[in-house]
Write a protein that holds these residues in place. Structure first.
Motif, PDB file in Angstrom:
ATOM      1  N   ALA A   9      11.747  45.604   3.520  1.00 19.16           N
ATOM      2  CA  ALA A   9      11.567  44.765   4.621  1.00 19.16           C
ATOM      3  C   ALA A   9      10.238  44.212   4.838  1.00 19.16           C
ATOM      4  N   THR A  10       9.195  44.990   4.728  1.00 20.70           N
ATOM      5  CA  THR A  10       7.808  44.686   4.838  1.00 20.70           C
ATOM      6  C   THR A  10       7.557  43.560   3.620  1.00 20.70           C
ATOM      7  N   LEU A  11       7.952  44.097   2.308  1.00 20.05           N
ATOM      8  CA  LEU A  11       7.507  43.129   1.300  1.00 20.05           C
ATOM      9  C   LEU A  11       8.266  41.856   1.456  1.00 20.05           C
ATOM     10  N   GLU A  12       9.343  41.919   1.698  1.00 19.57           N
ATOM     11  CA  GLU A  12      10.243  40.639   1.910  1.00 19.57           C
ATOM     12  C   GLU A  12       9.380  39.770   3.010  1.00 19.57           C
ATOM     13  N   ARG A  13       9.048  40.239   4.150  1.00 15.56           N
ATOM     14  CA  ARG A  13       8.306  39.422   5.089  1.00 15.56           C
ATOM     15  C   ARG A  13       6.965  38.961   4.644  1.00 15.56           C
ATOM     16  N   ILE A  14       6.117  39.670   3.771  1.00 12.59           N
ATOM     17  CA  ILE A  14       5.003  39.279   3.075  1.00 12.59           C
ATOM     18  C   ILE A  14       5.382  38.218   2.149  1.00 12.59           C
ATOM     19  N   TRP A  15       6.474  38.422   1.235  1.00 17.63           N
ATOM     20  CA  TRP A  15       6.656  37.184   0.211  1.00 17.63           C
ATOM     21  C   TRP A  15       7.105  36.192   0.879  1.00 17.63           C
ATOM     22  N   ALA A  16       8.043  36.198   1.826  1.00 15.17           N
ATOM     23  CA  ALA A  16       8.550  35.052   2.605  1.00 15.17           C
ATOM     24  C   ALA A  16       7.114  34.190   3.253  1.00 15.17           C
ATOM     25  N   THR A  17       6.217  34.858   3.663  1.00 15.09           N
ATOM     26  CA  THR A  17       5.389  34.090   4.636  1.00 15.09           C
ATOM     27  C   THR A  17       4.470  33.612   3.158  1.00 15.09           C
ATOM     28  N   ILE A  18       4.289  33.909   2.195  1.00  8.64           N
ATOM     29  CA  ILE A  18       3.421  33.172   1.000  1.00  8.64           C
ATOM     30  C   ILE A  18       4.298  32.140   0.630  1.00  8.64           C
ATOM     31  N   GLU A  19       5.582  32.265   0.762  1.00  4.26           N
ATOM     32  CA  GLU A  19       6.347  31.061   0.194  1.00  4.26           C
ATOM     33  C   GLU A  19       6.299  29.737   1.170  1.00  4.26           C
ATOM     34  N   ASP A  20       5.853  30.142   2.422  1.00  2.00           N
ATOM     35  CA  ASP A  20       5.720  28.988   3.471  1.00  2.00           C
ATOM     36  C   ASP A  20       4.365  28.263   3.455  1.00  2.00           C
ATOM     37  N   ILE A  21       3.434  28.846   2.625  1.00  4.02           N
ATOM     38  CA  ILE A  21       2.105  28.059   2.381  1.00  4.02           C
ATOM     39  C   ILE A  21       2.544  26.874   1.583  1.00  4.02           C
ATOM     40  N   PRO A  22       2.304  25.566   2.306  1.00  8.78           N
ATOM     41  CA  PRO A  22       2.398  24.288   1.594  1.00  8.78           C
ATOM     42  C   PRO A  22       1.671  24.018   0.535  1.00  8.78           C
ATOM     43  N   PRO A  23       2.175  23.426  -0.592  1.00 10.29           N
ATOM     44  CA  PRO A  23       1.318  22.822  -1.557  1.00 10.29           C
ATOM     45  C   PRO A  23       0.005  22.193  -1.142  1.00 10.29           C
ATOM     46  N   GLY A  24      -0.979  22.517  -1.930  1.00 10.36           N
ATOM     47  CA  GLY A  24      -2.235  21.700  -1.449  1.00 10.36           C
ATOM     48  C   GLY A  24      -3.147  22.548  -0.475  1.00 10.36           C
ATOM     49  N   ARG A  25      -2.457  23.709  -0.259  1.00 18.73           N
ATOM     50  CA  ARG A  25      -3.145  24.394   0.800  1.00 18.73           C
ATOM     51  C   ARG A  25      -3.191  25.967   0.358  1.00 18.73           C
ATOM     52  N   VAL A  26      -4.286  26.513   1.162  1.00 16.97           N
ATOM     53  CA  VAL A  26      -4.229  28.046   0.902  1.00 16.97           C
ATOM     54  C   VAL A  26      -4.436  28.823   2.208  1.00 16.97           C
ATOM     55  N   ALA A  27      -4.210  29.907   1.782  1.00 18.24           N
ATOM     56  CA  ALA A  27      -4.105  31.010   3.042  1.00 18.24           C
ATOM     57  C   ALA A  27      -4.811  32.039   2.645  1.00 18.24           C
ATOM     58  N   ASN A  28      -5.561  33.057   3.368  1.00 14.91           N
ATOM     59  CA  ASN A  28      -6.070  34.160   2.926  1.00 14.91           C
ATOM     60  C   ASN A  28      -5.597  35.553   3.224  1.00 14.91           C
ATOM     61  N   TYR A  29      -5.734  36.591   2.687  1.00  8.38           N
ATOM     62  CA  TYR A  29      -4.854  37.723   2.776  1.00  8.38           C
ATOM     63  C   TYR A  29      -4.799  38.258   4.341  1.00  8.38           C
ATOM     64  N   GLY A  30      -5.573  38.211   4.944  1.00  8.60           N
ATOM     65  CA  GLY A  30      -5.583  38.716   6.479  1.00  8.60           C
ATOM     66  C   GLY A  30      -4.635  37.610   6.986  1.00  8.60           C
TER      67      GLY A  30
END
Length: 123
Positions: A9-30
């Motif tokens: 469940a935890t891994l899934e939430r993290i991966w899903a969140t990363i998949e939401d980052i739109p192209p051309g933008r970046v997000a940090n770990y926190g």
DNA sequence: CCATTGACCGGCT
DNA sequence: TAGCCGGCCAATG
């Protein structure tokens, strides 16, 4: 997967969140951790990225550290790939760094820009 | 309970 | 600007 410290469940939430980052933008770990419901769990994101299955092609390269720098070792092959893939979608990378003021992903703002209809007329 | 793991984070020299 | 350091969290043995 015996060498996994995080649950599905935890891994899934993290991966899903990363998949939401739109192209051309970046997000940090926190930020990813926070959005995934894991406040201050930046290191969990590191772990999640380390164990992500190959077949699941998540945009891992859109995740960089809070200082706006590519987190992988500069001498590793992944470093070069990350820089190239970011540039390929318009993100300016200089000496391994990205201007967070310009490219940081802001979910709320994106909602307004890309999906104007979502809701400011309903309460 | 303790140690371990991770591409981290923020504050402070 | 560059390091160092303590803190951070989920899950396992």
């Amino acid at each position: 997967m015996a060498n996994r410290k995080l649950g599905d469940a935890t891994l899934e939430r993290i991966w899903a969140t990363i998949e939401d980052i739109p192209p051309g933008r970046v997000a940090n770990y926190g930020q990813v951790a926070e959005l995934a419901g894991l406040p201050r769990g930046a290191r969990l994101v590191c772990y999640a990225l380390r164990v992500v299955p190959e077949e699941r092609r998540i945009p891992w390269f859109r995740v960089i550290n809070a200082q706006g720098r590519i987190a992988i070792a500069k001498d590793s092959p992944g470093y070069k790939e990350q820089a190239e893939r970011l540039r390929a979608e318009g993100v300016v990378v200089n000496g391994g760094r990205v201007d967070m003021r310009k490219f940081r992903w802001e979910p709320d703002l994106d909602e307004l820009l890309w999906k104007p209809s979502v809701s400011w007329d309903q309460s």
